[in-house]
Scaffold this motif. Structure first.
Motif, PDB file in Angstrom:
ATOM      1  N   MET A  18       0.812  -1.218   0.000  1.00 45.92           N
ATOM      2  CA  MET A  18       0.000   0.000   0.000  1.00 45.92           C
ATOM      3  C   MET A  18       0.852   1.279   0.000  1.00 45.92           C
ATOM      4  O   MET A  18       0.460   2.272  -0.603  1.00 45.92           O
ATOM      5  CB  MET A  18      -0.949  -0.016   1.205  1.00 45.92           C
ATOM      6  CG  MET A  18      -2.151   0.918   1.078  1.00 45.92           C
ATOM      7  SD  MET A  18      -3.111   0.719  -0.438  1.00 45.92           S
ATOM      8  CE  MET A  18      -4.512  -0.251   0.116  1.00 45.92           C
ATOM      9  N   GLU A  19       1.984   1.228   0.657  1.00 45.41           N
ATOM     10  CA  GLU A  19       2.822   2.429   0.760  1.00 45.41           C
ATOM     11  C   GLU A  19       3.253   2.915  -0.633  1.00 45.41           C
ATOM     12  O   GLU A  19       3.063   4.073  -0.984  1.00 45.41           O
ATOM     13  CB  GLU A  19       4.054   2.130   1.614  1.00 45.41           C
ATOM     14  CG  GLU A  19       4.893   3.379   1.873  1.00 45.41           C
ATOM     15  CD  GLU A  19       5.959   3.104   2.934  1.00 45.41           C
ATOM     16  OE1 GLU A  19       6.811   3.964   3.122  1.00 45.41           O
ATOM     17  OE2 GLU A  19       5.927   2.010   3.545  1.00 45.41           O
ATOM     18  N   THR A  20       3.817   1.991  -1.429  1.00 44.61           N
ATOM     19  CA  THR A  20       4.219   2.349  -2.791  1.00 44.61           C
ATOM     20  C   THR A  20       3.013   2.769  -3.605  1.00 44.61           C
ATOM     21  O   THR A  20       3.066   3.755  -4.338  1.00 44.61           O
ATOM     22  CB  THR A  20       4.862   1.132  -3.501  1.00 44.61           C
ATOM     23  OG1 THR A  20       5.688   0.459  -2.580  1.00 44.61           O
ATOM     24  CG2 THR A  20       5.666   1.577  -4.697  1.00 44.61           C
ATOM     25  N   LYS A  21       1.911   2.025  -3.452  1.00 40.64           N
ATOM     26  CA  LYS A  21       0.708   2.297  -4.238  1.00 40.64           C
ATOM     27  C   LYS A  21       0.245   3.735  -4.035  1.00 40.64           C
ATOM     28  O   LYS A  21      -0.077   4.438  -4.981  1.00 40.64           O
ATOM     29  CB  LYS A  21      -0.390   1.324  -3.823  1.00 40.64           C
ATOM     30  CG  LYS A  21      -1.584   1.306  -4.774  1.00 40.64           C
ATOM     31  CD  LYS A  21      -2.737   0.430  -4.303  1.00 40.64           C
ATOM     32  CE  LYS A  21      -2.331  -0.916  -3.781  1.00 40.64           C
ATOM     33  NZ  LYS A  21      -1.548  -1.724  -4.703  1.00 40.64           N
ATOM     34  N   ILE A  22       0.235   4.171  -2.767  1.00 41.27           N
ATOM     35  CA  ILE A  22      -0.254   5.512  -2.469  1.00 41.27           C
ATOM     36  C   ILE A  22       0.675   6.573  -3.047  1.00 41.27           C
ATOM     37  O   ILE A  22       0.235   7.549  -3.649  1.00 41.27           O
ATOM     38  CB  ILE A  22      -0.424   5.686  -0.947  1.00 41.27           C
ATOM     39  CG1 ILE A  22      -1.632   4.849  -0.495  1.00 41.27           C
ATOM     40  CG2 ILE A  22      -0.620   7.155  -0.587  1.00 41.27           C
ATOM     41  CD1 ILE A  22      -1.744   4.689   0.987  1.00 41.27           C
ATOM     42  N   ALA A  23       1.967   6.354  -2.897  1.00 41.10           N
ATOM     43  CA  ALA A  23       2.923   7.329  -3.431  1.00 41.10           C
ATOM     44  C   ALA A  23       2.817   7.403  -4.956  1.00 41.10           C
ATOM     45  O   ALA A  23       2.793   8.491  -5.535  1.00 41.10           O
ATOM     46  CB  ALA A  23       4.341   6.942  -3.016  1.00 41.10           C
ATOM     47  N   GLU A  24       2.722   6.240  -5.603  1.00 41.33           N
ATOM     48  CA  GLU A  24       2.635   6.220  -7.061  1.00 41.33           C
ATOM     49  C   GLU A  24       1.320   6.833  -7.530  1.00 41.33           C
ATOM     50  O   GLU A  24       1.276   7.570  -8.508  1.00 41.33           O
ATOM     51  CB  GLU A  24       2.777   4.785  -7.594  1.00 41.33           C
ATOM     52  CG  GLU A  24       4.128   4.132  -7.325  1.00 41.33           C
ATOM     53  CD  GLU A  24       5.277   4.845  -8.016  1.00 41.33           C
ATOM     54  OE1 GLU A  24       5.041   5.536  -9.024  1.00 41.33           O
ATOM     55  OE2 GLU A  24       6.420   4.724  -7.536  1.00 41.33           O
ATOM     56  N   ALA A  25       0.227   6.510  -6.814  1.00 39.08           N
ATOM     57  CA  ALA A  25      -1.075   7.062  -7.179  1.00 39.08           C
ATOM     58  C   ALA A  25      -1.052   8.580  -7.062  1.00 39.08           C
ATOM     59  O   ALA A  25      -1.618   9.292  -7.890  1.00 39.08           O
ATOM     60  CB  ALA A  25      -2.163   6.465  -6.294  1.00 39.08           C
ATOM     61  N   ALA A  26      -0.354   9.075  -6.045  1.00 42.66           N
ATOM     62  CA  ALA A  26      -0.242  10.526  -5.871  1.00 42.66           C
ATOM     63  C   ALA A  26       0.489  11.147  -7.051  1.00 42.66           C
ATOM     64  O   ALA A  26       0.098  12.212  -7.554  1.00 42.66           O
ATOM     65  CB  ALA A  26       0.490  10.833  -4.567  1.00 42.66           C
TER      66      ALA A  26
END
Lengths: 332, 332
Positions: free
Chosen positions: A280-288
Motif C-alpha cells: 500500500m505504501e508504494t501504491k499511495i505514493a505512485e497514485a499521488a
C-alpha cells in the motif's frame, strides 16, 4: 524514434493488485474467483453501452484443454462480436504470492548478479511472475479480450536505482493501436546501479501514465480503498476522496471526504505511515504522482459493483456517495 | 542507440526444432524426454571442460511444485556452482504442436487483424507459444542454465511482408552480457504490410546471426540431418557436408560428402524440393543464408552424441566421419 501517445486516446490503465488476484497465504495460487470477475468487468467496461452478456463471449484462449475445434471457431468469430470492444486499455498486474518467495529468498531487489543466489533468484522470479502473467492473459482471453503478454524485462525495461531508466513504450503503443490489450507486470529487471532489481507494477503504471496520459487509472485491490489505519482495525475509516496537494515526491495530501474526520486526522497525513499491507505504501505514493499529472485515480475493491463503475469511467471528478473507494484528484 | 554485438563474442545460437521438443501428433504436448536431454547437453556445452555431473546442478526453477525451501536454496547456491557456465548462448525454439492449430485455423500468417477470427487467432497463438516458451525456460532453469524468456512480439520484433522490419536486438545483447541465456521463439507479430503474421524461429536465427555473428549455429531436429529425399524413404541418403555456393537467395548448393553420390544427385540439388517434413524447406534456406555470413551451421538430431559434439563446438570446419549430421560451410 519513440512515438508519443496512442492513435486514439488511451482510456484507462488498470492495476490488478497482487493481493486481489492471488491467494496471499498460499504460494503461487491464483484467486480464480476474483480474477474471473475482474476479467468479466473489464469486458463490460470495454463493451461500453453494448453490454453483451458474458455467457455469449467467444474465447480467445484455444488451448487444447479447452477442447476447441477449428470449425466451431470459424463459426463463432464470423459475426464480429470479438470486435465490439473499445479495447484501448492497458492492464498491469502485481505478483502477489507469485515471485515474492523467489525474490525475497535471493534478495534480487538489492542487486548483485555476480552472486549465484541472486542470479538464480532473478531467473526463478521471472519464471514465477511470467507464469502468473500467462494465466492472466488466458483469463482475459477467455472473456474475449484480445490480451497480449508484455513482460517488462522482455520489453527492454530497465532501471537505475529502481527508477525507470529505459522503457521503449512504443511497443506498448503499437499493440494498443493494433487493437490489443497489453498485459504488463511487476518483473525482475536489469538495473544500471544495482545490476538488477524488482520493478514494481505501481512504478510501471506511473511511467505509462506519464507517457500515455490515460483518461483515468484504476487500482483494484483486496480492500475497499485507502484507510486511515490498517483496514483490519475496526475503527479504520475509508478515505473517500483525497486531494493531492503534495508538491514533493514524498506525497502529502489532504482528505476531502469524509469531512468530519478531517480535524481528527489532521489536514495532512501520511497514509503510508499506517500501512501494514505491504504494497500500500508504494501504491499511495505512485497514485499521488499519477494524480499530480491531472489524471483521476480510483482505488477500489476488485470484483465489486464499485470496481465496475470505476472501470467504466462512471465515478468521474466527484465520487458519488454510494460509490465506495478512494478517488484521488489534483485540484488545479 | 543499438549496441552492435555482445561484450564477449557470442558462442552459439541454438535452434530447438519444434518437431524435436514437442510431440508432433499430439496438440500442445512437450516431448519431455528429448527436452530434458537437450537441456542437459546445453549445460554440458556451457560448462566446457569442467564437466559437472548433471545430478548435482542446483535448479533455478523454484516454483512451489518443486518444493524448494529458502534455507536449502541459500546453501545450494553458496559455492558458486551456478556461475561456472560460459553462458554466451542464445536459444530459439520452434512451436511444433504448439501454436500451429491456432495459427492455421485463423490464418494469422496471412494477416487481416480487422477480421475477428484473425485477431482471436493472434491472441490464441501467442498464448500457446508463450506457454511452450515458459516450459522450455523452466526446463533449462532446472539444469541450472540462467534462462530468460524473450518472446519476440513482447521484445518489439515486427515484420514487413514476413521479413524482419524492426528488432531491437540490444535487449538480447544486454541479457547475454548480464550472464543470461535469452530464449526466443517463433511468435505472432505485427507486420507493416499484412497487419500481422507469424515470425518463424528460423528467420529469427538468421537475423540474430547477422547482427551478432556467433561462432557457430546448431539446428537440433528430430532427424539426423538433411537427406536427399524424405528421411522415411529407406533409400534416403544423409547429406553429410554441404558447400554453400549459392549467390542468390534461392539457396542452391553442392554436396561435398558423400562424394560417391555426387553424380547421382547432380552437382546442384534443391534439397527443399524433396522436403515433406514441413519446416525443413525454410530451415535449409535460412541455414544457407547463415552459412553465407561465414558462420558454420550444423543440423543434427537432438539428444544424440552428435548434437552434444555440435553444441560443444567440436565438429569444426571438417566434420569427422563418426559425426552424423549435416555441416554447412561457406568456402571463401
Amino acid at each position: 524514434m519513440i512515438q508519443r501517445g496512442c492513435k486514439s486516446p488511451l482510456r484507462c490503465i488498470v492495476k490488478l493488485g497482487g493481493a486481489a488476484i492471488t491467494c496471499k497465504n498460499e504460494l503461487e495460487s491464483i484467486n480464480m474467483e476474483t480474477l474471473k470477475s475482474v476479467c468479466a468487468q473489464l469486458r463490460e467496461a470495454m463493451a461500453g453501452s453494448t453490454n453483451s452478456s458474458p455467457g455469449s463471449v467467444p474465447s480467445m484462449d484455444w488451448s487444447t484443454q479447452m477442447g476447441y475445434a477449428a470449425v466451431s471457431l470459424a463459426e463463432e468469430f464470423k459475426d464480429g462480436r470479438a470486435l465490439d470492444l473499445v479495447s484501448n486499455f492497458i492492464v498491469v498486474h502485481g505478483a502477489g504470492s507469485f515471485g515474492h518467495f523467489q525474490a525475497s529468498t535471493s534478495g534480487v531487489h538489492k542487486g548483485g548478479l555476480h552472486l549465484p543466489l541472486v542470479k538464480a533468484g532473478f531467473v526463478a522470479t521471472r519464471i514465477s511472475v511470467t507464469s502468473l502473467n500467462l494465466e492472466i492473459v488466458r483469463a482475459l482471453a477467455r472473456e474475449g479480450i484480445p490480451s497480449v503478454g508484455m513482460p517488462p524485462f522482455s520489453c527492454g525495461w530497465s532501471t537505475n536505482g529502481r527508477n525507470v531508466a529505459s522503457a521503449d513504450v512504443s511497443h506498448v503503443i503499437k499493440a494498443v493501436d493494433s487493437g490489443f490489450v497489453p498485459i504488463l507486470h511487476g518483473d525482475a529487471v536489469l538495473d544500471e546501479l544495482l545490476d538488477c532489481t524488482i520493478l514494481s507494477g505501481d512504478v510501471i503504471i506511473r511511467h505509462l501514465s506519464h507517457e500515455l496520459m490515460p483518461n483515468y487509472v484504476v487500482f483494484l485491490t483486496d480492500v475497499l480503498g485507502v484507510y486511515d489505519r490498517p483496514p483490519t482495525d475496526p475503527d479504520a475509516i475509508l478515505l473517500r476522496k483525497i486531494d493531492i496537494t503534495a508538491v514533493d515526491e514524498d506525497g502529502t495530501w489532504s482528505i476531502m471526504k469524509p469531512c468530519l474526520q478531517l480535524k481528527k486526522l489532521g489536514v495532512k497525513i501520511t497514509v503510508a505511515a499506517h500501512d501494514t499491507t505491504g504494497g500500500m505504501e508504494t501504491k499511495i505514493a505512485e497514485a499521488a504522482m499519477i494524480a499530480k499529472l491531472g489524471i483521476n485515480v480510483y482505488i477500489t475493491k476488485a470484483g465489486t459493483p464499485h470496481s465496475l463503475r470505476a472501470l467504466r469511467g462512471e465515478v468521474g471528478d466527484d465520487a458519488p456517495d454510494d460509490w465506495l473507494g478512494t478517488a484521488r484528484h489534483h485540484l488545479f
